[in-house]
Design a protein around this motif. Sequence first.
Motif, PDB file in Angstrom:
ATOM      1  N   ALA A 158       0.841  -1.179  -0.104  1.00 33.18           N
ATOM      2  CA  ALA A 158      -0.046   0.011   0.038  1.00 33.18           C
ATOM      3  C   ALA A 158       0.942   1.219  -0.122  1.00 33.18           C
ATOM      4  CB  ALA A 158      -1.019  -0.094   1.053  1.00 33.18           C
ATOM      5  N   GLY A 159       2.115   0.919  -0.212  1.00 35.42           N
ATOM      6  CA  GLY A 159       2.968   2.210  -0.030  1.00 35.42           C
ATOM      7  C   GLY A 159       3.238   2.870   1.231  1.00 35.42           C
TER       8      GLY A 159
ATOM      9  N   LEU B 163      -5.875   1.888   2.009  1.00 39.52           N
ATOM     10  CA  LEU B 163      -5.050   2.821   1.224  1.00 39.52           C
ATOM     11  C   LEU B 163      -5.674   4.191   1.879  1.00 39.52           C
ATOM     12  CD1 LEU B 163      -5.591   1.073  -2.323  1.00 39.52           C
ATOM     13  CD2 LEU B 163      -3.378   1.811  -1.146  1.00 39.52           C
TER      14      LEU B 163
ATOM     15  N   LYS C  86      -3.520   7.248   0.673  1.00 44.08           N
ATOM     16  CA  LYS C  86      -3.205   6.851  -0.609  1.00 44.08           C
ATOM     17  C   LYS C  86      -4.356   6.743  -1.503  1.00 44.08           C
ATOM     18  CE  LYS C  86       1.164   5.818   0.819  1.00 44.08           C
ATOM     19  NZ  LYS C  86       2.119   6.644   0.487  1.00 44.08           N
ATOM     20  N   GLU C  87      -4.082   6.896  -2.856  1.00 49.53           N
ATOM     21  CA  GLU C  87      -5.206   6.949  -3.844  1.00 49.53           C
ATOM     22  C   GLU C  87      -5.761   5.535  -3.863  1.00 49.53           C
ATOM     23  OE1 GLU C  87      -6.022   7.845  -8.214  1.00 49.53           O
ATOM     24  OE2 GLU C  87      -4.198   7.565  -7.824  1.00 49.53           O
TER      25      GLU C  87
ATOM     26  N   SER D 257      -6.928   3.503  -6.249  1.00 48.60           N
ATOM     27  CA  SER D 257      -6.709   3.451  -7.753  1.00 48.60           C
ATOM     28  C   SER D 257      -6.720   1.721  -8.039  1.00 48.60           C
ATOM     29  CB  SER D 257      -5.577   4.185  -8.408  1.00 48.60           C
ATOM     30  OG  SER D 257      -4.268   3.312  -7.475  1.00 48.60           O
TER      31      SER D 257
ATOM     32  N   GLU E 215      -4.401   0.132  -9.444  1.00 46.30           N
ATOM     33  CA  GLU E 215      -3.086  -0.281  -9.262  1.00 46.30           C
ATOM     34  C   GLU E 215      -2.887  -0.721  -7.835  1.00 46.30           C
ATOM     35  OE1 GLU E 215      -4.063   2.130 -10.997  1.00 46.30           O
ATOM     36  OE2 GLU E 215      -3.244   1.927 -13.118  1.00 46.30           O
ATOM     37  N   ASN E 216      -3.227   0.257  -7.037  1.00 46.65           N
ATOM     38  CA  ASN E 216      -3.086   0.158  -5.619  1.00 46.65           C
ATOM     39  C   ASN E 216      -3.856  -0.855  -5.053  1.00 46.65           C
ATOM     40  OD1 ASN E 216      -1.120   2.233  -5.926  1.00 46.65           O
ATOM     41  ND2 ASN E 216      -2.420   3.826  -4.850  1.00 46.65           N
TER      42      ASN E 216
ATOM     43  N   ALA F  22      -2.461  -4.165  -5.912  1.00 48.50           N
ATOM     44  CA  ALA F  22      -1.203  -4.308  -5.222  1.00 48.50           C
ATOM     45  C   ALA F  22      -1.569  -4.784  -3.844  1.00 48.50           C
ATOM     46  CB  ALA F  22      -0.295  -3.210  -5.348  1.00 48.50           C
ATOM     47  N   VAL F  23      -2.503  -4.217  -3.051  1.00 50.63           N
ATOM     48  CA  VAL F  23      -2.690  -4.547  -1.817  1.00 50.63           C
ATOM     49  C   VAL F  23      -3.361  -5.953  -1.396  1.00 50.63           C
ATOM     50  CG1 VAL F  23      -4.027  -4.101   0.420  1.00 50.63           C
ATOM     51  CG2 VAL F  23      -2.929  -2.242  -0.789  1.00 50.63           C
TER      52      VAL F  23
END
Lengths: 69, 69, 69, 69, 69, 69, 293
Positions: free
Chosen positions: E29-30, F10, F15-16, F18, F20-21, F24-25
């Motif tokens: 999640a960055g 997120l 975080k956005e 999106s 992609e995000n 990824a999570v």
Amino acid sequence: MEYIYAALLLNSAGKEISEENVTAVLSAAGIEVNDSRVKALVAALDGVNIEEAISKAAVAPVAAAPVAA
Amino acid sequence: MEYIYAALLLNSAGKEISEENVTAVLSAAGIEVNDSRVKALVAALDGVNIEEAISKAAVAPVAAAPVAA
Amino acid sequence: MEYIYAALLLNSAGKEISEENVTAVLSAAGIEVNDSRVKALVAALDGVNIEEAISKAAVAPVAAAPVAA
Amino acid sequence: MEYIYAALLLNSAGKEISEENVTAVLSAAGIEVNDSRVKALVAALDGVNIEEAISKAAVAPVAAAPVAA
Amino acid sequence: MEYIYAALLLNSAGKEISEENVTAVLSAAGIEVNDSRVKALVAALDGVNIEEAISKAAVAPVAAAPVAA
Amino acid sequence: MEYIYAALLLNSAGKEISEENVTAVLSAAGIEVNDSRVKALVAALDGVNIEEAISKAAVAPVAAAPVAA
Amino acid sequence: MAVYTMHLPQWKRNEVAEIKRCSEEHEVVGLVDMYGIPASQVQQIRQNLRGVATVKMTRNTLIEHAMTEMGDKVEDLKGHLSGQSALIFTNENPFKLYKLLEQTKTKMAAKPGETAPEDIIVPKGPTSFKPGPIVGELQQVGIPAAIEGGKVKIRETKTVVKKGEVINKKMAEALVKLSIKPMDVGLILQAAYYKESIFTPDLLAIDEEQYYNNVVLAAQQAFNLSVNAAIPTPVTISTIISKAVREARSLGVEASIYEKDIADLIIGRAFREMLTVALAASESGYELDEATR
């Protein structure tokens, strides 16, 4: 209220709520005892389930909320 | 709750809530008194406005209703 | 309230709420322990089902008053 | 809740809620202390007005009413 | 709350709430992961029945009271 | 609920939300990601005021049970 | 496949080439149903979609040609063509396109024989009509019209057609006179091609309320877990403290642990117990004193 507290005291001590016992408790607190009130109290509480009444008191206010809702 | 009943009994009779008085009332009810609890009670009530605590208790259940609504 | 927190700590650790244990916890917190309060605590909790007591909302109604008012 | 009880114990005793103090209290209660949880607790409490949270505790239960609704 | 959501995510995916898994999710999640918080989370959830803990209403937060009024 | 948890993770990390995000999570949690569900989630949450929904949850956590039902 | 196109006249070949070009330049190729949408509304819808999506109306046969030539998954769109299909192109994902088309729907007068999409309600209040045969016409279809102060008025709000019922000719005429436009008109997405997949409306219709409720639920679950498992976070630490304090107070009151912080609570409880017992006693004839009454 003293008379009721005396009854509660006896009840939680597992003692009988009799005229003698109520009088003894009140006297120990330095209260001048009114015999007829003691008699009236003992007569009135005869047949009252104090545990049940007390448990309602603990629960009651909380229970009141849903009722109101 | 016996200890607090004794204290409130004394309070409503206008007597001082002292270790001696509490012990006397409890004993009269046939309760085996725990000195530490008596001390703790008297210490806990020292400086507490009993009338105020009582009036709050009386108000509470009723007041709860509108909140719940 | 330190004494009560100490009791809860011991309870959640599965330890006995004894005078020794309560004293140890309070001392570890740097509190000067009052023996009489420890004794009163232990006596009060004797026979009490702590899990059950914790979950009861006995506290609520009184606290409610100021809010609702 | 052990970690929270330990923090409240320290708070009501007027002691600092530091990693050392929390660890000492938990250990005294016979709890095997997890350093990370202690750190997380202390970090979470940093900047929190505990007295305020405590005073709000009294108010909260009333809000429980909607549960019943 | 990121850490809690990570735990919920893993739980609902039927994956173990381990340090590795939590770290992986948070990183994806960055989020810059704090090892100590991960450890604390995993330790705190050890032995916790998550289904029960998520469905059991935590007593309403303080903010609720005025709102409900 | 995994997709929702991922989105809230997120969101709480700033975080956005999106595609992609979210992907990824979810992947990091070992979940086999369904692209259409991710797209649907992102499109749907685009019209949802998440902060409002969260604050609603915070005010009445109690309501959790009925909602879950 | 190219052989197919070679038999077409030049303008048709140009049209097919144009469709292929647009398809390649956009993420999403969709089919929308234009049935029954008046030209003026189409104009309005195009306006609303400007900058996001482009609608291209052309012959179905040419769409089929183009799809066939492009092959792969996009060819599956052909199966969703209907009599009045048009193409729609966008770079938004198909879920957003669907939502956008829902949002660009406009209201239109009902034609006889159409089905009410929702309850049709005639609101009470004045109309612009002067007294005349209109009153009878309205009354005939059950609209409570009356003359009041030289004007035609609707006496009360009334549901005149229930959702799902057919609107008959007289009702349709009456609704037009009252300027009530019950019909939703807009482009209906029949299917969309996006990233090697075909999306149909059953997949694309998003219940935003459901998502909202789930967000609330997830937030509640996180909150509950954090508090019940005592995992402190900035959001929940106060609640966790409150919970611990309440637990301590409850224990103190239940077990009568005489601590100053809870003295008032213990007094309150004893007092309430006394009141309850006093009440029970008074019901049995005991006369209460001043303070208990």
